[in-house]
Design a protein around this motif. Structure first.
Motif, PDB file in Angstrom:
ATOM      1  N   LEU A 126       0.824  -1.029   0.020  1.00  0.00           N
ATOM      2  CA  LEU A 126       0.040   0.061   0.004  1.00  0.00           C
ATOM      3  C   LEU A 126       0.814   1.193  -0.019  1.00  0.00           C
ATOM      4  O   LEU A 126       2.061   1.139  -0.057  1.00  0.00           O
ATOM      5  CB  LEU A 126      -0.770  -0.014   1.189  1.00  0.00           C
ATOM      6  CG  LEU A 126      -0.468   0.333   2.877  1.00  0.00           C
ATOM      7  CD1 LEU A 126      -1.536   0.387   3.568  1.00  0.00           C
ATOM      8  CD2 LEU A 126       0.551  -1.144   2.940  1.00  0.00           C
ATOM      9  N   ASP A 127       0.364   2.211  -0.120  1.00  0.00           N
ATOM     10  CA  ASP A 127       1.046   3.721  -0.270  1.00  0.00           C
ATOM     11  C   ASP A 127       1.670   3.855   1.167  1.00  0.00           C
ATOM     12  O   ASP A 127       1.344   3.421   2.058  1.00  0.00           O
ATOM     13  CB  ASP A 127       0.163   4.912  -0.460  1.00  0.00           C
ATOM     14  CG  ASP A 127       0.697   6.115  -0.565  1.00  0.00           C
ATOM     15  OD1 ASP A 127       1.038   6.417  -1.719  1.00  0.00           O
ATOM     16  OD2 ASP A 127       0.817   6.792   0.656  1.00  0.00           O
ATOM     17  N   ARG A 128       2.998   4.515   0.939  1.00  0.00           N
ATOM     18  CA  ARG A 128       3.648   4.737   2.316  1.00  0.00           C
ATOM     19  C   ARG A 128       2.931   5.410   3.052  1.00  0.00           C
ATOM     20  O   ARG A 128       3.289   5.262   4.428  1.00  0.00           O
ATOM     21  CB  ARG A 128       5.012   5.363   1.754  1.00  0.00           C
ATOM     22  CG  ARG A 128       5.867   5.761   2.872  1.00  0.00           C
ATOM     23  CD  ARG A 128       6.707   6.752   2.186  1.00  0.00           C
ATOM     24  NE  ARG A 128       8.046   7.241   3.272  1.00  0.00           N
ATOM     25  CZ  ARG A 128       8.963   6.801   3.295  1.00  0.00           C
ATOM     26  NH1 ARG A 128       9.581   5.980   2.512  1.00  0.00           N
ATOM     27  NH2 ARG A 128       9.944   7.219   4.519  1.00  0.00           N
ATOM     28  N   ASP A 129       2.401   6.680   2.941  1.00  0.00           N
ATOM     29  CA  ASP A 129       1.627   7.552   3.943  1.00  0.00           C
ATOM     30  C   ASP A 129       0.449   6.602   4.454  1.00  0.00           C
ATOM     31  O   ASP A 129       0.159   6.867   5.674  1.00  0.00           O
ATOM     32  CB  ASP A 129       1.379   8.619   3.049  1.00  0.00           C
ATOM     33  CG  ASP A 129       2.417   9.683   2.703  1.00  0.00           C
ATOM     34  OD1 ASP A 129       3.401   9.304   3.358  1.00  0.00           O
ATOM     35  OD2 ASP A 129       2.238  10.180   1.797  1.00  0.00           O
ATOM     36  N   HIS A 130      -0.198   5.702   3.727  1.00  0.00           N
ATOM     37  CA  HIS A 130      -1.217   5.139   4.269  1.00  0.00           C
ATOM     38  C   HIS A 130      -0.862   4.179   5.256  1.00  0.00           C
ATOM     39  O   HIS A 130      -1.228   4.200   6.417  1.00  0.00           O
ATOM     40  CB  HIS A 130      -2.125   4.397   2.953  1.00  0.00           C
ATOM     41  CG  HIS A 130      -3.526   3.717   3.624  1.00  0.00           C
ATOM     42  ND1 HIS A 130      -3.796   2.845   2.722  1.00  0.00           N
ATOM     43  CD2 HIS A 130      -4.123   3.631   4.463  1.00  0.00           C
ATOM     44  CE1 HIS A 130      -4.896   2.176   3.309  1.00  0.00           C
ATOM     45  NE2 HIS A 130      -4.925   2.815   4.581  1.00  0.00           N
ATOM     46  N   ASN A 131       0.245   3.425   4.841  1.00  0.00           N
ATOM     47  CA  ASN A 131       1.121   2.491   5.855  1.00  0.00           C
ATOM     48  C   ASN A 131       1.236   3.348   7.209  1.00  0.00           C
ATOM     49  O   ASN A 131       1.037   2.725   8.318  1.00  0.00           O
ATOM     50  CB  ASN A 131       2.204   1.881   5.357  1.00  0.00           C
ATOM     51  CG  ASN A 131       2.970   0.839   6.233  1.00  0.00           C
ATOM     52  OD1 ASN A 131       2.516  -0.055   6.526  1.00  0.00           O
ATOM     53  ND2 ASN A 131       4.179   1.446   6.506  1.00  0.00           N
TER      54      ASN A 131
END
Length: 402
Positions: free
Chosen positions: A364-369
């Protein structure tokens, strides 16, 4: 609870002249009192046993402090009669300003952090004076009654909440006019509302690609108000630098530059408030990273970080949550982007890598993680656990009564 409301003033021409004259005199008095403090240090900083054999010792006097400098104000009004037109408590507040500046320089604040050596104020940089005490009924309709200034017209764009008392009033001159900031006090203390839902939680990861990303993968675009205004600011700044120092045309250009900077700041503040309100309408608990923004701003991303205004936004979010009876939780920012939100293993990645991929299958997206990690850490905070238990007990008691 203490809060502050700011209203724009519409003073008459005579009142505006009087406010400007007060600011000029208060600035002079501030600089004089500060110079008096520095003069004492220069004359008394060398101990007697370190003086040469032949020297001229100046006449020693007591170290000027808040009380001794405050006692000089009556004689000041005799030697300089024009200072008598300033309200006495406003003049006394200047002495307090000097005291606070010197205390922070010598001893530090409540956290022990010391600031730099206080500087003498230019007239253009002394913009505010304070009424430390004022009558609670000073605000009537669209007029505010200020001692020694009279009744000044005020744009009351929102009423004072019921139960709040006016404690102090500060008058500020900005590039767009004069403003009154009212410090309001309410005896009641905001508490977490009874129907607070600890399960309605999210984590937010602030960044420069998106302003923030929630644990539910909702994103808010970063507006970059300063970046967009740079071209216009550059033109006005060049206009200021080309004009002669001290001239009226330069002052006019400086005022225009101040208006443009205030416009950028107001847009950013409005964006922060709207974003905080939209989050608090969806979630009862918001977890965020306890960031060292000053440290991050020492990098080559300083302009973008200050343009985003993370510190101001988080401060607004905390205040709005307290007033709404909701909860914000600050968590450690350590490895929130590196650790996998599914299995917890550390997956090292450079800042340029914007996608998180783990061997456990999480992709998943780095910021979402990072936002999910922040939410998980917030859910494990003792304060939130205690609130959840209390809410469950309240719901249980309600069900018994029903």
């Amino acid at each position: 609870m203490i809060t502050a409301y700011q209203y724009k003033l519409r003073p008459t021409k005579q009142q505006a002249i009087k406010i400007d004259r007060w600011l000029s005199m208060l600035c002079s008095q501030y600089n004089y009192l500060l110079a008096d403090r520095f003069d004492w240090f220069e004359r008394n900083r060398s101990p007697v046993n370190a003086c040469p054999l032949v020297c001229h010792l100046p006449e020693l006097r007591d170290n000027p402090d808040y009380y001794s400098q405050k006692k000089t104000l009556p004689s000041l009004k005799k030697t300089h009669p024009w200072y008598a037109e300033i309200y006495s408590q406003v003049l006394q507040d200047v002495v307090k300003r000097v005291k606070v500046a010197m205390t922070r320089f010598l001893k530090g604040d409540s956290n022990g952090k010391r600031s730099g050596r206080p500087r003498f104020k230019q007239r253009s940089r002394y913009r505010t004076f304070l009424y430390p005490q004022i009558k609670n009924d000073c605000l009537q309709n669209n007029l505010i009654n200020l001692p020694m200034l009279g009744k000044v017209k005020v744009i009351l764009h929102r009423p004072i909440p019921d139960g709040f008392k006016i404690k102090t009033v500060s008058i500020t001159k900005k590039s767009t006019g004069y403003y009154a900031t009212l410090s309001l006090e309410d005896a009641t203390v905001p508490t977490i509302k009874p129907d607070f839902n600890p399960e309605s939680i999210t984590g937010i990861d602030v960044g420069l690609k998106e302003f923030l990303t929630t644990a539910q993968n909702e994103t808010v675009a970063i507006p970059q108000y300063y970046r967009k205004a740079q071209k216009r600011l550059k033109v006005i700044q060049k206009r200021v630098s080309r004009r002669k120092k001290g001239s009226n045309r330069r002052l006019k250009a400086i005022k225009s530059l101040g208006k443009q900077h205030k416009k950028v700041a107001d847009k950013r503040k409005d964006f922060h408030y709207k974003t905080a309100n939209s989050l608090l309408k969806k979630y009862d608990v918001i977890a965020y990273e306890n960031l060292n923004v000053k440290g991050l701003a020492r990098t080559n991303k300083a302009k973008s970080i200050y343009d985003a205004g993370w510190s101001n936004f988080l401060s607004i979010l905390q205040t709005k949550a307290e007033n709404a009876g909701l909860l914000t939780v600050a968590v450690s920012a350590y490895n929130t982007s590196q650790n996998c939100s599914a299995c917890g293993l550390k997956v090292p990645k450079e800042l340029s890598e914007r996608w998180h991929t783990c061997g456990c299958g999480c992709s998943l997206d780095r910021d979402h993680n990072a936002a999910i990690n922040i939410m998980n850490r917030g859910a494990g905070q003792p304060l939130l656990k205690a609130s959840a238990i209390r809410c469950l007990e309240n719901h249980g008691n309600q069900s018994v009564h029903n």
